[in-house]
Write an enzyme that holds these catalytic residues in place. Structure first.
Site, PDB file in Angstrom:
ATOM      1  N   GLY A   1      -0.824  25.683  51.327  1.00  0.00           N
ATOM      2  CA  GLY A   1       0.188  25.747  50.282  1.00  0.00           C
ATOM      3  C   GLY A   1       1.038  26.982  50.515  1.00  0.00           C
ATOM      4  O   GLY A   1       0.779  27.758  51.436  1.00  0.00           O
ATOM      5  N   ASN A   2       2.046  27.172  49.678  1.00  0.00           N
ATOM      6  CA  ASN A   2       2.904  28.342  49.863  1.00  0.00           C
ATOM      7  C   ASN A   2       2.190  29.645  49.527  1.00  0.00           C
ATOM      8  O   ASN A   2       2.632  30.709  49.941  1.00  0.00           O
ATOM      9  CB  ASN A   2       4.180  28.201  49.026  1.00  0.00           C
ATOM     10  CG  ASN A   2       5.158  27.253  49.684  1.00  0.00           C
ATOM     11  OD1 ASN A   2       5.850  27.622  50.620  1.00  0.00           O
ATOM     12  ND2 ASN A   2       5.179  26.006  49.227  1.00  0.00           N
TER      13      ASN A   2
ATOM     14  N   THR B   1      -4.152  28.985  51.779  1.00  0.00           N
ATOM     15  CA  THR B   1      -4.566  27.937  52.709  1.00  0.00           C
ATOM     16  C   THR B   1      -6.052  27.697  52.518  1.00  0.00           C
ATOM     17  O   THR B   1      -6.846  28.646  52.556  1.00  0.00           O
ATOM     18  CB  THR B   1      -4.287  28.370  54.163  1.00  0.00           C
ATOM     19  OG1 THR B   1      -2.875  28.538  54.312  1.00  0.00           O
ATOM     20  CG2 THR B   1      -4.767  27.322  55.160  1.00  0.00           C
ATOM     21  N   VAL B   2      -6.414  26.435  52.291  1.00  0.00           N
ATOM     22  CA  VAL B   2      -7.816  26.091  52.065  1.00  0.00           C
ATOM     23  C   VAL B   2      -8.344  25.316  53.268  1.00  0.00           C
ATOM     24  O   VAL B   2      -7.700  24.373  53.738  1.00  0.00           O
ATOM     25  CB  VAL B   2      -7.977  25.275  50.765  1.00  0.00           C
ATOM     26  CG1 VAL B   2      -9.447  24.962  50.509  1.00  0.00           C
ATOM     27  CG2 VAL B   2      -7.394  26.030  49.584  1.00  0.00           C
TER      28      VAL B   2
ATOM     29  N   GLY C   1       6.586  16.406  50.033  1.00  0.00           N
ATOM     30  CA  GLY C   1       5.604  17.394  50.471  1.00  0.00           C
ATOM     31  C   GLY C   1       4.322  16.688  50.912  1.00  0.00           C
ATOM     32  O   GLY C   1       3.875  15.746  50.249  1.00  0.00           O
ATOM     33  N   PRO C   2       3.740  17.114  52.030  1.00  0.00           N
ATOM     34  CA  PRO C   2       2.511  16.470  52.506  1.00  0.00           C
ATOM     35  C   PRO C   2       1.359  16.600  51.510  1.00  0.00           C
ATOM     36  O   PRO C   2       0.484  15.729  51.444  1.00  0.00           O
ATOM     37  CB  PRO C   2       2.193  17.209  53.811  1.00  0.00           C
ATOM     38  CG  PRO C   2       3.034  18.423  53.818  1.00  0.00           C
ATOM     39  CD  PRO C   2       4.211  18.156  52.950  1.00  0.00           C
ATOM     40  N   ASP C   3       1.371  17.678  50.715  1.00  0.00           N
ATOM     41  CA  ASP C   3       0.355  17.830  49.666  1.00  0.00           C
ATOM     42  C   ASP C   3       0.462  16.683  48.658  1.00  0.00           C
ATOM     43  O   ASP C   3      -0.541  16.173  48.150  1.00  0.00           O
ATOM     44  CB  ASP C   3       0.480  19.192  48.961  1.00  0.00           C
ATOM     45  CG  ASP C   3       1.888  19.459  48.413  1.00  0.00           C
ATOM     46  OD1 ASP C   3       2.879  18.936  48.992  1.00  0.00           O
ATOM     47  OD2 ASP C   3       2.001  20.172  47.402  1.00  0.00           O
TER      48      ASP C   3
ATOM     49  N   THR D   1       1.795  26.833  43.932  1.00  0.00           N
ATOM     50  CA  THR D   1       2.926  27.759  43.831  1.00  0.00           C
ATOM     51  C   THR D   1       3.968  27.118  42.915  1.00  0.00           C
ATOM     52  O   THR D   1       4.566  27.785  42.065  1.00  0.00           O
ATOM     53  CB  THR D   1       3.514  28.007  45.233  1.00  0.00           C
ATOM     54  OG1 THR D   1       2.443  28.386  46.100  1.00  0.00           O
ATOM     55  CG2 THR D   1       4.560  29.090  45.189  1.00  0.00           C
TER      56      THR D   1
HETATM   57  N1  ADP Z   1      -8.819  29.766  39.462  1.00  0.00           N
HETATM   58  C1  ADP Z   1      -7.672  30.468  39.433  1.00  0.00           C
HETATM   59  N2  ADP Z   1      -7.472  31.406  38.476  1.00  0.00           N
HETATM   60  C2  ADP Z   1      -6.314  32.112  38.437  1.00  0.00           C
HETATM   61  N3  ADP Z   1      -5.319  31.936  39.282  1.00  0.00           N
HETATM   62  C3  ADP Z   1      -5.465  31.031  40.235  1.00  0.00           C
HETATM   63  C4  ADP Z   1      -6.645  30.244  40.374  1.00  0.00           C
HETATM   64  N4  ADP Z   1      -6.486  29.409  41.418  1.00  0.00           N
HETATM   65  C5  ADP Z   1      -5.268  29.661  41.903  1.00  0.00           C
HETATM   66  N5  ADP Z   1      -4.661  30.629  41.209  1.00  0.00           N
HETATM   67  C6  ADP Z   1      -3.333  31.149  41.438  1.00  0.00           C
HETATM   68  O1  ADP Z   1      -2.413  30.081  41.368  1.00  0.00           O
HETATM   69  C7  ADP Z   1      -1.375  30.279  42.326  1.00  0.00           C
HETATM   70  C8  ADP Z   1      -1.207  29.062  43.169  1.00  0.00           C
HETATM   71  O2  ADP Z   1      -2.460  28.729  43.712  1.00  0.00           O
HETATM   72  P1  ADP Z   1      -2.704  27.759  44.907  1.00  0.00           P
HETATM   73  O3  ADP Z   1      -3.332  26.526  44.364  1.00  0.00           O
HETATM   74  O4  ADP Z   1      -3.484  28.482  45.936  1.00  0.00           O
HETATM   75  O5  ADP Z   1      -1.224  27.463  45.415  1.00  0.00           O
HETATM   76  P2  ADP Z   1      -0.707  26.790  46.757  1.00  0.00           P
HETATM   77  O6  ADP Z   1      -1.480  25.528  46.963  1.00  0.00           O
HETATM   78  O7  ADP Z   1       0.756  26.552  46.488  1.00  0.00           O
HETATM   79  O8  ADP Z   1      -0.910  27.779  47.865  1.00  0.00           O
HETATM   80  C9  ADP Z   1      -1.741  31.507  43.148  1.00  0.00           C
HETATM   81  O9  ADP Z   1      -0.946  32.589  42.713  1.00  0.00           O
HETATM   82  C10 ADP Z   1      -3.199  31.727  42.836  1.00  0.00           C
HETATM   83  O10 ADP Z   1      -3.533  33.100  42.873  1.00  0.00           O
HETATM   84  C1  PAZ Z   2       6.901  21.288  45.898  1.00  0.00           C
HETATM   85  C2  PAZ Z   2       6.080  22.008  46.947  1.00  0.00           C
HETATM   86  C3  PAZ Z   2       6.810  23.292  47.331  1.00  0.00           C
HETATM   87  C4  PAZ Z   2       4.712  22.385  46.348  1.00  0.00           C
HETATM   88  O1  PAZ Z   2       3.974  23.133  47.269  1.00  0.00           O
HETATM   89  P1  PAZ Z   2       2.797  24.158  46.897  1.00  0.00           P
HETATM   90  O2  PAZ Z   2       2.928  24.507  45.461  1.00  0.00           O
HETATM   91  O3  PAZ Z   2       1.509  23.419  47.173  1.00  0.00           O
HETATM   92  O4  PAZ Z   2       2.950  25.295  47.827  1.00  0.00           O
HETATM   93  C5  PAZ Z   2       5.811  21.080  48.159  1.00  0.00           C
HETATM   94  O5  PAZ Z   2       5.244  19.876  47.751  1.00  0.00           O
HETATM   95  C6  PAZ Z   2       7.076  20.810  48.954  1.00  0.00           C
HETATM   96  O6  PAZ Z   2       7.517  21.657  49.712  1.00  0.00           O
HETATM   97  N1  PAZ Z   2       7.667  19.593  48.793  1.00  0.00           N
HETATM   98  C7  PAZ Z   2       8.836  19.171  49.533  1.00  0.00           C
HETATM   99  C8  PAZ Z   2       9.842  18.505  48.660  1.00  0.00           C
HETATM  100  C9  PAZ Z   2       9.340  17.248  47.931  1.00  0.00           C
HETATM  101  O7  PAZ Z   2       8.131  17.045  47.775  1.00  0.00           O
HETATM  102  O8  PAZ Z   2      10.176  16.437  47.500  1.00  0.00           O
HETATM  103  K     K Z   3      -1.139  22.674  47.019  1.00  0.00           K
END
Ligand code: ADP
Ligand code: PAZ
Ligand code: K
Length: 258
Positions: A8-9, A12-13, A108-110, A133
């Site tokens: 994710g932005n 990364t898991v 988005g691939p997610d 994000t």
């Molecule tokens: N269990 C949690 N408690 C508090 N904040 C969280 C938790 N999980 C994720 N976050 C916060 O939520 C935001 C987005 O998380 P994340 O799912 O990792 O985003 P992405 O998939 O876009 O990378 C980050 O700022 C992260 O620190």
């Molecule tokens: C909207 C998002 C930025 C979310 O990403 P994440 O919060 O997981 O980092 C991602 O799904 C993305 O870049 N999508 C592309 C545009 C679309 O889905 O239409």
């Molecule tokens: K995500």
């Protein structure tokens, strides 16, 4: 074993799938500068602490919302796992049900992984609310196709924007306030963001359902879904591993239909 990577932005898991369950899940901040060697040292150390030193990774599936990270992840796969990863969103990665969106749009691939995971577990007519994000709403049609949705700024992005844009506002961590009327600055911000997002989720899911015209199931996923699930009745179910599950489904589909 299959290594599933969801970039994710923000984070990364990495999750290791033995064909039945995830035997380990590890999280790193997303940094495009990170090299294949750095990933490998980090991952093998964590695998060892879980007694997984002997596990052989021979397949990898990747979802990345950050395109430039994929290069070094490909090097990781080539150099250390001796395989070519399946990258969701690339033409060579087929989906169980193709998305139905406007010509030229690349969802988005997610979101594609969420749709595949949700359809596998629940069937169609689903809204996935994914707290990353961004806070995404992914709509999955009756046949399992991703058909679009909603993108709103993420919870932490909103908190950060308040702090960055207003000289007198501190950085605040999200939590569920007891009351709506805050009596200090921190409580006021927490109230605005927590109850604001609660309203956003209620409002958007209601509008999506009205526009869709059929009953829909709402699935919450992403780190903050459990927190919001405490506040109000927002989701039918919360599933932490939905994106990862979707990656295993997409991987299995590509293997079966080679
Ligand atoms: N269990 C949690 N408690 C508090 N904040 C969280 C938790 N999980 C994720 N976050 C916060 O939520 C935001 C987005 O998380 P994340 O799912 O990792 O985003 P992405 O998939 O876009 O990378 C980050 O700022 C992260 O620190
Ligand atoms: C909207 C998002 C930025 C979310 O990403 P994440 O919060 O997981 O980092 C991602 O799904 C993305 O870049 N999508 C592309 C545009 C679309 O889905 O239409
Ligand atoms: K995500």
């Amino acid at each position: 074993m299959l290594l599933c990577i969801d970039t994710g932005n923000t984070n990364t898991v990495f999750a290791l799938w033995d064909g039945r369950t995830f035997v380990g899940t590890w999280r790193a901040s997303t940094e495009h500068q990170r090299t294949a060697d750095q990933y490998f040292v980090w991952l093998s150390t964590l695998m060892a602490t879980r007694g997984l030193s002997d596990a052989v990774i021979d397949e990898v599936v990747i979802s990345s919302t950050v395109p430039r990270v994929v290069f070094n992840l490909r090097v990781l796969c080539d150099r250390y796992f001796n395989c070519r990863p399946l990258v969701v969103g690339k033409p060579e990665c087929r989906l169980p049900v193709p998305p139905r969106v406007e010509e030229g749009v690349r969802p988005g691939p997610d979101r594609l992984a969420n749709a595949a995971g949700a359809f596998d577990r629940h069937g169609g007519d689903v809204i996935v609310v994914d707290f990353g994000t961004a806070t995404n709403f992914d709509v999955v049609a009756t046949d399992g196709a991703y058909v679009g949705g909603v993108i709103s700024p993420g919870v932490n992005l909103s908190l950060e924007a308040l702090h960055m844009g207003a000289a007198a506002l501190p950085h605040v961590d999200i939590s569920q306030p007891d009351k709506v009327i805050g009596t200090n600055t921190v409580e006021c911000i927490q109230s605005g963001v927590f109850w604001g997002y609660t309203g956003l989720i209620q409002g958007i899911t209601a509008r999506v359902k009205a526009e869709y015209g059929k009953p829909m199931k709402v699935i919450g996923t992403g780190g903050l879904a459990p927190l919001f699930a405490q506040g109000e009745d927002l989701f039918d179910v919360v599933e932490d591993d939905l994106t990862m599950h979707g990656l295993t489904v997409i991987h299995a589909f590509n293997k079966e239909t080679k």
